[in-house]
Design a protein around this motif. Structure first.
Motif, short mmCIF file in Angstrom:
data_model
loop_
_atom_site.label_atom_id
_atom_site.label_comp_id
_atom_site.label_asym_id
_atom_site.label_seq_id
_atom_site.Cartn_x
_atom_site.Cartn_y
_atom_site.Cartn_z
N LYS A 104 -19.03 -85.90 -27.23
CA LYS A 104 -19.65 -85.31 -26.05
C LYS A 104 -21.10 -85.78 -26.04
O LYS A 104 -21.64 -86.23 -27.06
N ASP A 105 -21.75 -85.70 -24.90
CA ASP A 105 -23.13 -86.14 -24.83
C ASP A 105 -23.99 -85.37 -25.83
O ASP A 105 -23.89 -84.14 -25.93
N PHE A 106 -24.79 -86.10 -26.58
CA PHE A 106 -25.70 -85.60 -27.61
C PHE A 106 -24.99 -85.24 -28.91
O PHE A 106 -25.64 -84.77 -29.85
N SER A 107 -23.67 -85.42 -28.99
CA SER A 107 -23.02 -85.16 -30.27
C SER A 107 -23.53 -86.15 -31.31
O SER A 107 -23.90 -87.29 -31.01
N HIS A 108 -23.54 -85.70 -32.55
CA HIS A 108 -24.24 -86.38 -33.63
C HIS A 108 -23.31 -86.43 -34.83
O HIS A 108 -22.79 -85.40 -35.26
N TYR A 109 -23.10 -87.62 -35.38
CA TYR A 109 -22.23 -87.78 -36.54
C TYR A 109 -23.02 -88.47 -37.65
O TYR A 109 -23.63 -89.52 -37.42
N LEU A 110 -23.00 -87.87 -38.82
CA LEU A 110 -23.71 -88.39 -39.98
C LEU A 110 -22.69 -88.94 -40.97
O LEU A 110 -21.67 -88.28 -41.25
N TRP A 111 -22.95 -90.15 -41.49
CA TRP A 111 -22.11 -90.71 -42.54
C TRP A 111 -22.87 -90.59 -43.85
O TRP A 111 -23.92 -91.20 -44.04
N LYS A 112 -22.36 -89.75 -44.74
CA LYS A 112 -23.08 -89.48 -45.99
C LYS A 112 -22.07 -89.25 -47.10
O LYS A 112 -21.10 -88.51 -46.93
N ASP A 113 -22.31 -89.90 -48.22
CA ASP A 113 -21.43 -89.74 -49.39
C ASP A 113 -19.97 -89.99 -49.05
O ASP A 113 -19.08 -89.25 -49.43
N GLU A 114 -19.76 -91.07 -48.27
CA GLU A 114 -18.40 -91.48 -47.92
C GLU A 114 -17.67 -90.45 -47.05
O GLU A 114 -16.44 -90.42 -47.02
N LYS A 115 -18.41 -89.61 -46.35
CA LYS A 115 -17.80 -88.60 -45.49
C LYS A 115 -18.50 -88.56 -44.14
O LYS A 115 -19.68 -88.83 -44.04
N ILE A 116 -17.74 -88.21 -43.10
CA ILE A 116 -18.31 -88.04 -41.79
C ILE A 116 -18.61 -86.56 -41.59
O ILE A 116 -17.80 -85.69 -41.91
N ILE A 117 -19.81 -86.29 -41.08
CA ILE A 117 -20.24 -84.91 -40.84
C ILE A 117 -20.61 -84.79 -39.37
O ILE A 117 -21.51 -85.51 -38.89
N GLU A 118 -19.94 -83.92 -38.64
CA GLU A 118 -20.26 -83.69 -37.23
C GLU A 118 -21.32 -82.62 -37.14
O GLU A 118 -21.17 -81.51 -37.65
N GLU A 119 -22.43 -82.97 -36.49
CA GLU A 119 -23.56 -82.03 -36.41
C GLU A 119 -23.74 -81.54 -34.98
O GLU A 119 -23.31 -82.16 -34.03
#
Length: 312
Positions: free
Chosen positions: A297-312
Motif C-alpha cells: 500500500k502507499d507508504f508501506s515500508h519493508y525492512l530486510w534485516k538478519d535474513e528476514k523481511i519486516i513489514e513496518e
C-alpha cells in the motif's frame, strides 16, 4: 536495506493509491536511494517521507507508460531546487532520454546537476564493488523491463580474539584484516585475513518487476530472490483480461514466486477496481499458492534485516 512504496496503483491515481513508484533505500549500504519508476505526483508522496531527493542516485524506469513516468520531469527539476549536485543516472527503455530532454527543452527547465542516461537491454546494466543490477525484458504491450538487484557478499566479521592471539596490535592493521587484506607485522609474521575473520555474508537479492503477464523472464529474474515485487493488476476471476492487457493476477504473481523459489513476495500495481474489502481476499488467495506473500500500500515500508523481511 529498506523498500518504501510511494505509489502502488495501476493506470491512474485513486484516493488510496498513487501511480507507480518505489524507493530502494540503501542509506546504510551506500548512503543513497534508488527509485524504481516515477508516476505522477511521486514527489508529492516523497514530501510525506524522510526521503531527500538529493539523495536519489539512480532512477530505474521499467517502461514508458504514463503511470510509470509522468512524475519524473517534476522530480528531476525539484532536485535542482533542493540542492542536488551529484550526478543522477536514469535507466530505462529506448525513448526515455528523448522524452525527458524534450520535456525540459519545451518547458525551459534547467537542471543544475549532470544526468547520465543508460538505455536498458537484457543483461547487466550496472555493477560496482557493492552491487550488480541485471535487467530482462518482460511481456507487456510495450517494451518493459524487470530489474534484479544483487548485493555482493559482505566481508565477514573480525574475530578479535584470534587476531590478538596472533599478536596483531590495535589500530589500522585490524581494519585491513577485517576488509579482507593480509597484513605483515613488525616481526615479519604474515597474518592472513581468512584466519581472523568469519566467512563472508550473503548479500540481499531484490527483484522489482515492471508490468508483465506471466512469463519465463519474470521467473528468471526472481530466482532465489529474497524479495520479489510483482504486479497484481487483476485477480483470478479476470485472468483472461490480464493476459489481454499484458498484466498479471495475484495468483500468477504467487506462482512466479513459487516457481522461482523466492523467499518473499510483495504484490504491487493494484487496480482501483479492488476496494479495501477486496484486498484481504487477494492476499489470502495468493498465500494459498505462496505463503510468504504481502500486499503493498502507499507508504508501506519493508525492512530486510538478519535474513528476514519486516513489514513496518
Amino acid at each position: 536495506m529498506q523498500l518504501q512504496f510511494l505509489g502502488t496503483g495501476a493506470g491512474m491515481p485513486s484516493k488510496e493509491r498513487n501511480t507507480s513508484a518505489l524507493a530502494l533505500r540503501l542509506l546504510e549500504e551506500r548512503g543513497t536511494i534508488w527509485l524504481f519508476d516515477c508516476g505522477e505526483a511521486t514527489q508529492h508522496r516523497i514530501l510525506h517521507t524522510t526521503i531527500r531527493p538529493r539523495k536519489i542516485e539512480k532512477v530505474f524506469i521499467t517502461h514508458l507508460h504514463g503511470d510509470h513516468i509522468f512524475g519524473l520531469p517534476g522530480l528531476l527539476s525539484s532536485r535542482s531546487f533542493l540542492g542536488g549536485e551529484d550526478t543522477l543516472t536514469l535507466y530505462g527503455p529506448k525513448g526515455l532520454k528523448e522524452w525527458v530532454e524534450n520535456t525540459f527543452a519545451i518547458s525551459n527547465t534547467h537542471i543544475t546537476y549532470p544526468i547520465e542516461y543508460v538505455e536498458v537491454q537484457d543483461g547487466i546494466v550496472f555493477e560496482d564493488e557493492q552491487m550488480i543490477v541485471k535487467a530482462k525484458e518482460l511481456e507487456h504491450v510495450i517494451p518493459c523491463f524487470g530489474y534484479r538487484i544483487e548485493q555482493k557478499p559482505l566481508p565477514g566479521e573480525l574475530l578479535i580474539e584470534k587476531a590478538r592471539e596472533l599478536n596483531v596490535p590495535k589500530g589500522p592493521l585490524l581494519g585491513k584484516l577485517k576488509n579482507g587484506f593480509d597484513v605483515t607485522l613488525v616481526d615479519g609474521t604474515v597474518v592472513y585475513s581468512k584466519d581472523v575473520t568469519s566467512p563472508p555474508k550473503k548479500g540481499f537479492v531484490v527483484t522489482i518487476l515492471g508490468d508483465t503477464k506471466y512469463c519465463e523472464s519474470a521467473i528468471e529474474l526472481s530466482r532465489n530472490a529474497d524479495i520479489v515485487v510483482h504486479e497484481a493488476t487483476f485477480d483470478h476471476s479476470t485472468t483472461h483480461l490480464a493476459a489481454n492487457y499484458g498484466h498479471s493476477t495475484n495468483i500468477e504473481a504467487a506462482t512466479i514466486a513459487k516457481e522461482a523459489k523466492a523467499r518473499n513476495l510483495i504484490l504491487n500495481h493494484i487496480s482501483a477496481r479492488f476496494l479495501a474489502e477486496d484486498l484481504q481476499k487477494l492476499l489470502i488467495d495468493a498465500r494459498k499458492v505462496f505463503e510468504n506473500t504481502f500486499i503493498s500500500k502507499d507508504f508501506s515500508h519493508y525492512l530486510w534485516k538478519d535474513e528476514k523481511i519486516i513489514e513496518e
